[in-house]
Design an enzyme around this catalytic site. Structure first.
Site, PDB file in Angstrom:
ATOM      1  N   LEU A  84       0.723  -1.157  -0.069  1.00 32.01           N
ATOM      2  CA  LEU A  84      -0.015   0.065   0.111  1.00 32.01           C
ATOM      3  C   LEU A  84       0.997   1.161  -0.063  1.00 32.01           C
ATOM      4  O   LEU A  84       0.652   2.396  -0.333  1.00 32.01           O
ATOM      5  CB  LEU A  84      -0.834   0.112   1.234  1.00 32.01           C
ATOM      6  CG  LEU A  84      -1.989  -1.257   1.324  1.00 32.01           C
ATOM      7  CD1 LEU A  84      -2.636  -1.016   2.576  1.00 32.01           C
ATOM      8  CD2 LEU A  84      -2.885  -1.085   0.132  1.00 32.01           C
ATOM      9  N   ARG A 123       5.179   2.800   0.964  1.00 33.18           N
ATOM     10  CA  ARG A 123       6.699   2.668   1.565  1.00 33.18           C
ATOM     11  C   ARG A 123       6.997   3.970   2.306  1.00 33.18           C
ATOM     12  O   ARG A 123       6.627   5.114   2.064  1.00 33.18           O
ATOM     13  CB  ARG A 123       7.493   2.544   0.442  1.00 33.18           C
ATOM     14  CG  ARG A 123       7.429   1.441  -0.440  1.00 33.18           C
ATOM     15  CD  ARG A 123       8.417   1.084  -1.479  1.00 33.18           C
ATOM     16  NE  ARG A 123       8.050   0.071  -2.691  1.00 33.18           N
ATOM     17  CZ  ARG A 123       8.451  -1.073  -2.300  1.00 33.18           C
ATOM     18  NH1 ARG A 123       9.038  -1.644  -1.366  1.00 33.18           N
ATOM     19  NH2 ARG A 123       8.113  -2.198  -3.517  1.00 33.18           N
ATOM     20  N   GLY A 124       7.729   3.766   3.314  1.00 31.38           N
ATOM     21  CA  GLY A 124       8.085   4.825   4.326  1.00 31.38           C
ATOM     22  C   GLY A 124       9.726   4.448   4.651  1.00 31.38           C
ATOM     23  O   GLY A 124      10.225   3.651   4.447  1.00 31.38           O
ATOM     24  N   GLY A 134       9.707   1.493   6.820  1.00 28.19           N
ATOM     25  CA  GLY A 134       9.030   0.123   6.342  1.00 28.19           C
ATOM     26  C   GLY A 134       8.344   0.316   5.347  1.00 28.19           C
ATOM     27  O   GLY A 134       8.092   1.252   4.766  1.00 28.19           O
ATOM     28  N   THR A 135       7.595  -0.928   4.993  1.00 26.29           N
ATOM     29  CA  THR A 135       6.514  -0.946   3.888  1.00 26.29           C
ATOM     30  C   THR A 135       5.170  -1.638   4.644  1.00 26.29           C
ATOM     31  O   THR A 135       4.948  -2.355   5.476  1.00 26.29           O
ATOM     32  CB  THR A 135       7.012  -2.086   2.896  1.00 26.29           C
ATOM     33  OG1 THR A 135       8.399  -1.632   2.646  1.00 26.29           O
ATOM     34  CG2 THR A 135       5.957  -1.915   1.732  1.00 26.29           C
ATOM     35  N   ASP A 187       5.814  11.726  15.988  1.00 30.81           N
ATOM     36  CA  ASP A 187       5.666  11.941  14.481  1.00 30.81           C
ATOM     37  C   ASP A 187       4.416  12.388  13.944  1.00 30.81           C
ATOM     38  O   ASP A 187       4.100  11.748  12.941  1.00 30.81           O
ATOM     39  CB  ASP A 187       6.501  10.946  13.866  1.00 30.81           C
ATOM     40  CG  ASP A 187       7.126  10.787  12.419  1.00 30.81           C
ATOM     41  OD1 ASP A 187       7.566  12.148  12.299  1.00 30.81           O
ATOM     42  OD2 ASP A 187       7.102  10.295  11.533  1.00 30.81           O
TER      43      ASP A 187
END
Length: 417
Positions: free
Chosen positions: A15, A17-18, A21-22, A130
């Protein structure tokens, strides 16, 4: 391609990516879920895995209508994953990219929902650390609220704390977490920039920054080099936004205070925001333009080029690339006192009327020079015209009959012969 996550879950498709992680669309015993699979280098860190397990009870116990609940934590071989509720909708960043800015009523309704989520988290002793549009999900299947806003849910609890913790070096020593900064530059509270431990007040500062961004289309201290962004959080005062009620502006100023103790608590912020909703009904989105990008000094080395300019996105580590979904939760060292002392890049970003340029910017100076040249040209034309008229009058006077002289200085008339 499907992959197993532990023994109970299957991930079907990515869905997003960051930097941490994914996120996968997955399936579990109770139906569809979202699975955040952390990076392999994080999964291989045994100390982090230990903290991951220790945080399990706190994260699983965080239940609230405006929190994306964590259902399970999976530690299986190289897999380290958070299994979360699946929200049918989009994130706030996607909506902001599409609409640029929101009407005040919708913006305040969304932020009030997030404040409710933070109030529940802070009561449970959890600090998000965050808060940003990427971590706010909009439930498109939920009932519409004030201003047509969809219910907002806060996600990614615990990820910042898991990553930003003391670690042992190869020599066995423990690195202090206060020697580096974890977070996204545009939303970092001043005390984090100065190396102090993050408390609940950092989430209030970040959420007030999100509200400013929803109203204006840009963050109050963002833009330019990441070092300048961090410095502005510490040294600069937020510039007023034209067109919003004074009560809302004063509330934002209080939550953007440099001193953490001066900010409201999350529960107080939620109540105050909802009290303001009636006076915001019908107010259109603000008509302001994003400030010009601060100029870089000639000696400043430019970061790696990003092919697409995106608001609120700057890599904290020079030369690194931003992630595709603008999740810039990375780390850098805490700036020294001399680096936070201000300077050419330490100026706050000033909102400007639509079509205008920020005072002091390159575009503003160029426009000023152009207007000055036009004024000088016009003055020169007037001067030339004046000189021409004076010359014409002088030449006309040479051929005209001289005026009669008075008798005081004239010679006596000679008698006729």
């Amino acid at each position: 391609m499907a992959r197993k996550i532990g023994s109970r879950y299957t991930a079907h498709q990515i869905l997003g990516r960051g930097s941490a992680g994914t996120v996968w669309l997955g399936e579990g015993p109770d139906g569809p879920v979202a699975v955040k699979l952390l990076r392999e280098d994080l999964a291989s860190d045994q100390e982090l895995v230990g903290r991951f397990v220790q945080e399990r009870s706190a994260l699983l116990g965080l239940e609230h209508p405006h929190v994306v609940s964590v259902r399970d934590l999976v530690v299986d071989g190289n897999d380290l994953a958070l299994v979360m509720d699946l929200v049918r909708g989009t994130d706030l960043r996607t909506r902001l990219d599409r609409e640029r800015r929101l009407a005040p009523e919708a913006a305040v309704a969304i932020v009030a929902d997030v404040a409710d989520a933070l109030a529940a988290a802070h009561a449970a002793g959890v600090v998000h650390r965050d808060v940003k549009p990427e971590n706010v999900l909009l439930d498109m299947q939920g009932p519409l609220g004030p201003g047509g806003a969809h219910p907002a849910l806060l996600t990614d609890f615990g990820v910042a704390k898991l990553i930003d913790s003391p670690r042992r070096t190869s020599g066995g020593r423990t690195t202090a977490p206060t020697t580096r900064i974890i977070g996204t530059p545009d939303y970092l509270a001043p005390e984090i920039v100065e190396g102090l431990p993050p408390r609940a007040a950092v989430d209030i500062y970040a959420l007030a920054t999100v509200l400013y961004e929803l109203l204006a289309g840009f963050t109050p201290f963002g833009g330019g080099h990441p070092g300048a962004v961090l410095r502005r959080h510490v040294t600069e005062t937020v510039v007023p936004l034209p067109g919003i009620p004074e009560e809302l502006w004063q509330l934002m100023v209080q939550c953007l205070a440099k001193a953490p103790a001066s900010r409201l608590r999350a529960s107080e912020l939620s109540v105050r925001l909802r009290e303001l909703l009636p006076m915001l009904a019908g107010i259109p989105p603000l008509d302001v333009d994003e400030p010009d990008e601060p100029e870089q000094p000639e000696q400043q080395e430019e970061p790696a080029a990003d092919p697409v300019r995106r608001r609120g996105v700057v890599p904290l580590v020079p030369g690194s690339a931003t992630d595709s979904n603008r999740d810039t939760h990375t780390s850098m060292r805490v700036p020294g006192p001399d680096e936070l002392a201000g300077g050419a890049l330490g100026t706050a970003r000033v909102p400007r009327p639509a079509g205008g340029h920020r005072p002091g910017s390159a575009r503003h100076r160029a426009e000023t020079v152009r207007k000055r040249r036009l004024a000088l040209s016009a003055a020169a034309v007037v001067l030339v015209a004046a000189v021409g008229v004076g010359s014409w009058l002088a030449s006309s006077g040479d051929t005209a009959t001289p005026p009669a002289q008075d008798g005081k200085n004239s010679a006596p008339a000679r008698p006729a012969p």
